[in-house]
Design an enzyme around this catalytic site. Structure first.
Site, PDB file in Angstrom:
ATOM      1  N   SER A   1     -44.546   5.372   7.062  1.00  0.00           N
ATOM      2  CA  SER A   1     -43.683   5.901   6.013  1.00  0.00           C
ATOM      3  C   SER A   1     -42.658   6.838   6.636  1.00  0.00           C
ATOM      4  CB  SER A   1     -44.501   6.648   4.952  1.00  0.00           C
ATOM      5  OG  SER A   1     -43.666   7.128   3.920  1.00  0.00           O
TER       6      SER A   1
ATOM      7  N   LYS B   1     -51.839   3.032   3.125  1.00  0.00           N
ATOM      8  CA  LYS B   1     -50.389   2.890   2.910  1.00  0.00           C
ATOM      9  C   LYS B   1     -50.110   2.187   1.578  1.00  0.00           C
ATOM     10  CE  LYS B   1     -45.998   3.036   4.102  1.00  0.00           C
ATOM     11  NZ  LYS B   1     -45.285   1.980   3.394  1.00  0.00           N
TER      12      LYS B   1
ATOM     13  N   HIS C   1     -50.536   4.784  -1.035  1.00  0.00           N
ATOM     14  CA  HIS C   1     -49.384   5.669  -0.868  1.00  0.00           C
ATOM     15  C   HIS C   1     -48.172   5.113  -1.600  1.00  0.00           C
ATOM     16  CE1 HIS C   1     -45.582   6.456   1.317  1.00  0.00           C
ATOM     17  NE2 HIS C   1     -46.063   7.642   1.631  1.00  0.00           N
ATOM     18  N   ASN C   2     -47.899   3.819  -1.443  1.00  0.00           N
ATOM     19  CA  ASN C   2     -46.733   3.224  -2.073  1.00  0.00           C
ATOM     20  C   ASN C   2     -46.918   3.070  -3.581  1.00  0.00           C
ATOM     21  OD1 ASN C   2     -45.891   3.033   0.592  1.00  0.00           O
ATOM     22  ND2 ASN C   2     -44.876   1.087   0.253  1.00  0.00           N
TER      23      ASN C   2
ATOM     24  N   GLU D   1     -46.030   6.333  -4.909  1.00  0.00           N
ATOM     25  CA  GLU D   1     -44.568   6.435  -4.822  1.00  0.00           C
ATOM     26  C   GLU D   1     -43.902   5.773  -6.027  1.00  0.00           C
ATOM     27  OE1 GLU D   1     -41.707   3.844  -2.137  1.00  0.00           O
ATOM     28  OE2 GLU D   1     -42.718   5.359  -0.928  1.00  0.00           O
TER      29      GLU D   1
END
Length: 303
Positions: free
Chosen positions: A121, A173, A176-177, A180
Site C-alpha cells: 500500500s 491487504k 485493508h482495501n 479503504e
C-alpha cells in the site's frame, strides 16, 4: 544486495527506484522494451527475458513480482520457476487473492522454492514516503525478504509486518482495501450532503481542510481529499464512475464465508457497481413498477 523486479509499471517501477535509492542493486524485466530501456537509463540492469533476469542473480536469488493478479501472475511465476533453484525466493507483491497465494506457495514449496505473498500500500506516493508492506510466508522466507522490505518501508522499523504463513499478507491487504472502500464512501457521502445544502453555502474545501487538524476523522485519505477539493470543489469535469478492483469483492465474499457482518464494506462495493451503471436496468424496473401501481409519471431517457 541484489534483487530482481519483474514488472516495471507504476508500482513496480517506483519500488525499483526506491530500492536503488537505498543502495540496492536492481535487475529488472518488463514486457515493454521501451520501459526496459527507460529503466536501464536510470540504473536498472534490464534483462530482455525472464531467463536472462534469473541468470543475472547469484543464488540464493530473490525475485519480486509486480504484475496484474490472476493469469498474468501464474504465467510469470511458472516461467520464472523453471529457471530457479532450491532455496531461491519469489515474492508476489501484486493484489492477488489470498487463496491463490496459498496455492502458489504450496506449488513452489514442492520444488523447494520459497514464496512470499506481500500486500503493498502507498500508491504513487510510495517512492518518496515508503510503502506499507504486509507479507506472509515461512520464517525462512520472511528472513530472506526482510532486508529489502526495510528499504521499501517508510522506515527500517515501521510500516511493515510479517503477518503469518503463506496467504496472510494478501489476506491482510484484502481487508485493508475493504476498509479503504468504506472510508472513501463515508467521506464522499458526507461531503456530498454538505455541498447539497445550498442555503448554508458551505465551503466543503475549507471544511475538509479544517477536519485535517484535530478532528477524529482526520486521515491521509482526508488529506488527499482536501488537496483536490482546494483545486476544484465542483468536480464538474469528473465522470461519476468509480472502478472496483478485486479486493473489495473478495472482502465481501470473505464476510459471507465467515458469516461475519460487514455491511459498510459490502455496501461501499455495491455503490461502486451503481456508479458503473449496473443499477440502470433495475432503476428502470422500479420506475415502471411505480408507474403501474400508482400511476406515477415515468421520465423518458435515451435509447
Amino acid at each position: 544486495m541484489h534483487i530482481a523486479m519483474i514488472g516495471l509499471g507504476r508500482m513496480g517501477g517506483n519500488m525499483a527506484r526506491r530500492l536503488m535509492r537505498n543502495g540496492c542493486r536492481v535487475s529488472g524485466y518488463d514486457e515493454s522494451a521501451a520501459t526496459r530501456e527507460a529503466f536501464a537509463r536510470e540504473g536498472v540492469q534490464a534483462a530482455s527475458s525472464l531467463g536472462e533476469l534469473v541468470a543475472a542473480l547469484a543464488p540464493p536469488r530473490l525475485l519480486w513480482l509486480m504484475v496484474p493478479a490472476g493469469a498474468a501472475t501464474d504465467a510469470a511465476l511458472n516461467t520464472v520457476a523453471a529457471h530457479l533453484q532450491a532455496g531461491d525466493t519469489m515474492v508476489d507483491g501484486g493484489n492477488a487473492y489470498y487463496r491463490d497465494s496459498q496455492r502458489r506457495g504450496r506449488e513452489l514449496a514442492a520444488r523447494s522454492i520459497q514464496f512470499v505473498d506481500c500486500g503493498v500500500s502507498g500508491g504513487v506516493w510510495g517512492l518518496d514516503n515508503g510503502y506499507a508492506l504486509m507479507f506472509g510466508g515461512t520464517p525462512e522466507a520472511a528472513q530472506a525478504v526482510t532486508p529489502f522490505i526495510r528499504m521499501l518501508a517508510p522506515s527500517p522499523d515501521t510500516g511493515w509486518l510479517h503477518c503469518g504463513p503463506c496467504g496472510a499478507g494478501h489476506f491482510v491487504k484484502m481487508i485493508h482495501n475493504g476498509i479503504e472502500y468504506g472510508m472513501m464512501q463515508a467521506y464522499a457521502e458526507g461531503i456530498a450532503l454538505m455541498r447539497n445544502k445550498k442555503e448554508l453555502d458551505l465551503d466543503v474545501a475549507a471544511i475538509a481542510e479544517m477536519w485535517r487538524h484535530g478532528s477524529v476523522v482526520r486521515s491521509w485519505l482526508l488529506d488527499l481529499t482536501a488537496d483536490f477539493l482546494r483545486e476544484d470543489a465542483a468536480l464538474e469535469h469528473i465522470a461519476p464512475l468509480v472502478a472496483d478492483s478485486g479486493e473489495g469483492r473478495w472482502t465481501a465474499l470473505e464476510a459471507i464465508d465467515q458469516g461475519i457482518p460487514a455491511p459498510v464494506m459490502s455496501l461501499a462495493l455495491m455503490m461502486r457497481f451503481a456508479s458503473q451503471g449496473r443499477s440502470d436496468y433495475a432503476d428502470k424496473l422500479l420506475a415502471m413498477m411505480r408507474q403501474r401501481f400508482g400511476g406515477h409519471a415515468v421520465q423518458k431517457g435515451g435509447a
